[in-house]
Motif scaffolding. Structure first.
Motif, mmCIF file in Angstrom:
data_model
loop_
_atom_site.group_PDB
_atom_site.id
_atom_site.type_symbol
_atom_site.label_atom_id
_atom_site.label_comp_id
_atom_site.label_asym_id
_atom_site.label_seq_id
_atom_site.Cartn_x
_atom_site.Cartn_y
_atom_site.Cartn_z
ATOM 1 N N ASN A 221 5.506 5.144 12.163
ATOM 2 C CA ASN A 221 6.391 5.409 13.283
ATOM 3 C C ASN A 221 7.824 5.498 12.761
ATOM 4 O OD1 ASN A 221 7.950 5.439 15.617
ATOM 5 N ND2 ASN A 221 6.760 3.853 16.644
ATOM 6 N N PRO A 222 8.464 6.663 12.818
ATOM 7 C CA PRO A 222 9.820 6.800 12.275
ATOM 8 C C PRO A 222 10.871 6.010 13.043
ATOM 9 C CG PRO A 222 9.183 8.792 13.461
ATOM 10 C CD PRO A 222 7.959 7.934 13.381
ATOM 11 N N ASP A 223 10.525 5.555 14.232
ATOM 12 C CA ASP A 223 11.504 4.876 15.075
ATOM 13 C C ASP A 223 11.490 3.358 14.925
ATOM 14 O OD1 ASP A 223 12.352 7.316 16.187
ATOM 15 O OD2 ASP A 223 10.676 7.285 17.607
ATOM 16 N N GLU A 224 10.356 2.781 14.537
ATOM 17 C CA GLU A 224 10.288 1.336 14.419
ATOM 18 C C GLU A 224 9.135 0.925 13.526
ATOM 19 O OE1 GLU A 224 9.315 -0.711 18.047
ATOM 20 O OE2 GLU A 224 8.269 1.035 18.834
ATOM 21 N N THR A 225 9.205 -0.309 13.038
ATOM 22 C CA THR A 225 8.141 -0.870 12.216
ATOM 23 C C THR A 225 6.992 -1.341 13.099
ATOM 24 O OG1 THR A 225 9.723 -1.591 10.532
ATOM 25 C CG2 THR A 225 7.577 -2.680 10.554
ATOM 26 N N GLU A 226 5.772 -0.992 12.701
ATOM 27 C CA GLU A 226 4.591 -1.387 13.447
ATOM 28 C C GLU A 226 3.902 -2.557 12.752
ATOM 29 O OE1 GLU A 226 4.049 -0.153 16.279
ATOM 30 O OE2 GLU A 226 4.992 1.820 16.312
ATOM 31 N N VAL A 227 3.168 -3.348 13.525
ATOM 32 C CA VAL A 227 2.518 -4.539 12.988
ATOM 33 C C VAL A 227 1.074 -4.604 13.471
ATOM 34 C CG1 VAL A 227 2.537 -7.067 12.896
ATOM 35 C CG2 VAL A 227 4.704 -5.803 12.918
ATOM 36 N N ALA B 78 -0.134 5.018 5.300
ATOM 37 C CA ALA B 78 1.156 4.405 5.618
ATOM 38 C C ALA B 78 1.647 3.547 4.454
ATOM 39 C CB ALA B 78 1.035 3.556 6.873
ATOM 40 N N ARG B 79 2.958 3.534 4.261
ATOM 41 C CA ARG B 79 3.558 2.580 3.337
ATOM 42 C C ARG B 79 3.624 1.247 4.077
ATOM 43 N NH1 ARG B 79 9.231 3.974 0.667
ATOM 44 N NH2 ARG B 79 7.911 5.481 -0.427
ATOM 45 N N SER B 80 2.912 0.250 3.559
ATOM 46 C CA SER B 80 2.756 -0.989 4.320
ATOM 47 C C SER B 80 2.717 -2.195 3.404
ATOM 48 C CB SER B 80 1.478 -0.938 5.167
ATOM 49 O OG SER B 80 0.336 -0.833 4.332
ATOM 50 N N LEU B 81 2.910 -3.356 4.019
ATOM 51 C CA LEU B 81 2.812 -4.636 3.342
ATOM 52 C C LEU B 81 1.766 -5.467 4.066
ATOM 53 C CD1 LEU B 81 3.889 -6.757 1.292
ATOM 54 C CD2 LEU B 81 5.494 -7.475 3.083
ATOM 55 N N ASP C 236 3.601 -2.084 8.908
ATOM 56 C CA ASP C 236 3.567 -0.643 8.659
ATOM 57 C C ASP C 236 4.995 -0.095 8.777
ATOM 58 O OD1 ASP C 236 3.334 2.130 8.865
ATOM 59 O OD2 ASP C 236 1.545 2.062 10.103
ATOM 60 N N PHE C 237 5.523 0.396 7.655
ATOM 61 C CA PHE C 237 6.921 0.838 7.626
ATOM 62 C C PHE C 237 7.104 2.332 7.877
ATOM 63 C CE2 PHE C 237 6.641 -2.828 4.728
ATOM 64 C CZ PHE C 237 7.561 -3.671 5.322
ATOM 65 N N SER C 238 6.042 3.132 7.814
ATOM 66 C CA SER C 238 6.240 4.581 7.785
ATOM 67 C C SER C 238 5.539 5.378 8.875
ATOM 68 C CB SER C 238 5.788 5.124 6.420
ATOM 69 O OG SER C 238 4.400 4.945 6.230
ATOM 70 N N ASN D 232 0.818 -1.208 0.000
ATOM 71 C CA ASN D 232 0.000 0.000 0.000
ATOM 72 C C ASN D 232 0.851 1.256 0.000
ATOM 73 O OD1 ASN D 232 -1.813 -1.993 2.074
ATOM 74 N ND2 ASN D 232 -2.844 -1.116 0.308
ATOM 75 N N ASN D 233 0.412 2.248 -0.769
ATOM 76 C CA ASN D 233 1.071 3.557 -0.827
ATOM 77 C C ASN D 233 2.557 3.408 -1.127
ATOM 78 O OD1 ASN D 233 -1.409 4.946 -0.037
ATOM 79 N ND2 ASN D 233 -1.038 4.064 1.977
ATOM 80 N N LEU D 234 2.839 2.748 -2.246
ATOM 81 C CA LEU D 234 4.223 2.478 -2.623
ATOM 82 C C LEU D 234 4.981 3.756 -2.970
ATOM 83 C CD1 LEU D 234 3.671 -0.756 -4.732
ATOM 84 C CD2 LEU D 234 4.251 -0.532 -2.307
ATOM 85 N N VAL D 235 4.277 4.783 -3.408
ATOM 86 C CA VAL D 235 4.852 6.127 -3.518
ATOM 87 C C VAL D 235 4.533 6.839 -2.216
ATOM 88 C CG1 VAL D 235 4.855 8.307 -4.771
ATOM 89 C CG2 VAL D 235 4.530 6.157 -6.018
#
Length: 298
Positions: A223-229, A196-199, A219-221, A185-188
């Motif tokens: 939280n700038p400090d860590e990846t959320e799930v 969020a840029r996510s898989l 969720d990769f984007s 999602n939201n690859l750009v």
């Protein structure tokens, strides 16, 4: 007001960002899972590749309300997987919400409300590549604007996003009913927690009257400090080929919240009515409900 931390910027959404919850009413009742089984109107919202799983020409509209930030979520779409081998879906989404953000000041926390308005329009395409694999792509334009109260300090900025972005997905399915869905999602990058840029990964078992699915969203984007799930799971049971019963649960590490969900539907050859309810049971107090109407043209 002069004690606001310098350069502090409202992200445009609290951790309860309303647009993140626009997943479709079937998904809402199933613990917000469905990325491996996103047929019809669910395809443009969750995984465009799912539109080729079932042959239908459907007009859909849905409304959701979330009390925690007075979020109103509206979605309309048309999906056609009958006319041609290439399935297509055109949609428009509108979100209006009033989230509250806590800002750190020299005098202590300051609650600041922001009015958010989101418009999103997109075109989703899906193509069956062979007998067991569907591929999908969604091109969408997002306009996300915030409005701050007149009392807001000058050092705080409102949300302002205008961006073209993409979702891309695939569904691997077998005649046994086993399905595996993958969607990015939201690859750009949109640079907003609402988008969020996510898989997303979904594993489903679809039988004649029962669908069970478990999804994971990375969720990769946000939280700038860590990846959320996020972990989402649910079921859908059809009775007498007309009545749908749904239930599920989910946990989101970004929101630090756990939810339970219920839903149902009344389905005929020409029309379908669905409702869904999500209740937060850990991490706060929040209720989200919605309903949808679908018209099957063929």
């Amino acid at each position: 007001m002069g004690g606001i931390v310098a350069g502090l910027l409202l992200s445009g959404a609290s951790k309860g960002a309303a647009a993140r919850d626009l997943v479709g009413i079937r998904s809402l009742g199933m613990g917000t899972a469905l990325r491996a089984s996103a047929t019809g109107s669910s395809g443009p919202l969750l995984n465009p590749a799912g539109m080729s799983l079932a042959r239908m020409y459907v007009l859909g509209t849905q409304y959701q309300f979330r009390g925690s930030d007075s979020g109103h979520l509206v979605h309309v779409s048309v999906v056609d997987s009958i006319t041609a081998r290439l399935a297509a879906g055109l949609y428009y989404s509108f979100v209006h919400a009033e989230p509250e953000q806590l800002l750190a000041t020299a005098d202590g926390p300051l609650a600041l409300a922001q009015t958010l308005t989101t418009h999103e329009v997109g075109l989703a395409l899906s193509y069956p590549l062979g007998q067991f694999l569907n591929l999908g792509l969604t091109t969408k334009y997002v306009n996300h604007q915030g409005e701050l109260p007149e009392t807001a300090p000058e050092s705080v900025g409102a949300a302002e996003v205008s961006r073209l972005t993409l979702d891309a997905g695939a569904v691997l399915h077998h005649s046994s009913g086993l399905r595996l869905g993958v969607v990015g999602n939201n690859l750009v990058a949109v640079d907003d927690p609402d988008f969020a840029r996510s898989l997303g990964l979904g594993l489903a078992l679809a039988r004649s009257v029962l669908l069970v699915e478990v999804d994971t969203v990375i969720d990769f984007s946000s939280n700038p400090d860590e990846t959320e799930v996020g972990v989402h799971g649910g079921f859908e049971l059809f009775l007498a080929q007309r009545f749908a019963i749904r239930g599920g649960a989910s946990h989101d590490t970004f929101r630090e919240a756990t939810y339970v969900t219920v839903g149902g539907g009344l389905v005929s050859r020409k029309v379908a009515l669905h409702f869904g309810l999500r209740q937060m049971v850990d991490g706060g107090a929040e209720t989200l409900f919605g309903f949808s109407l679908q018209l099957f043209m063929q």
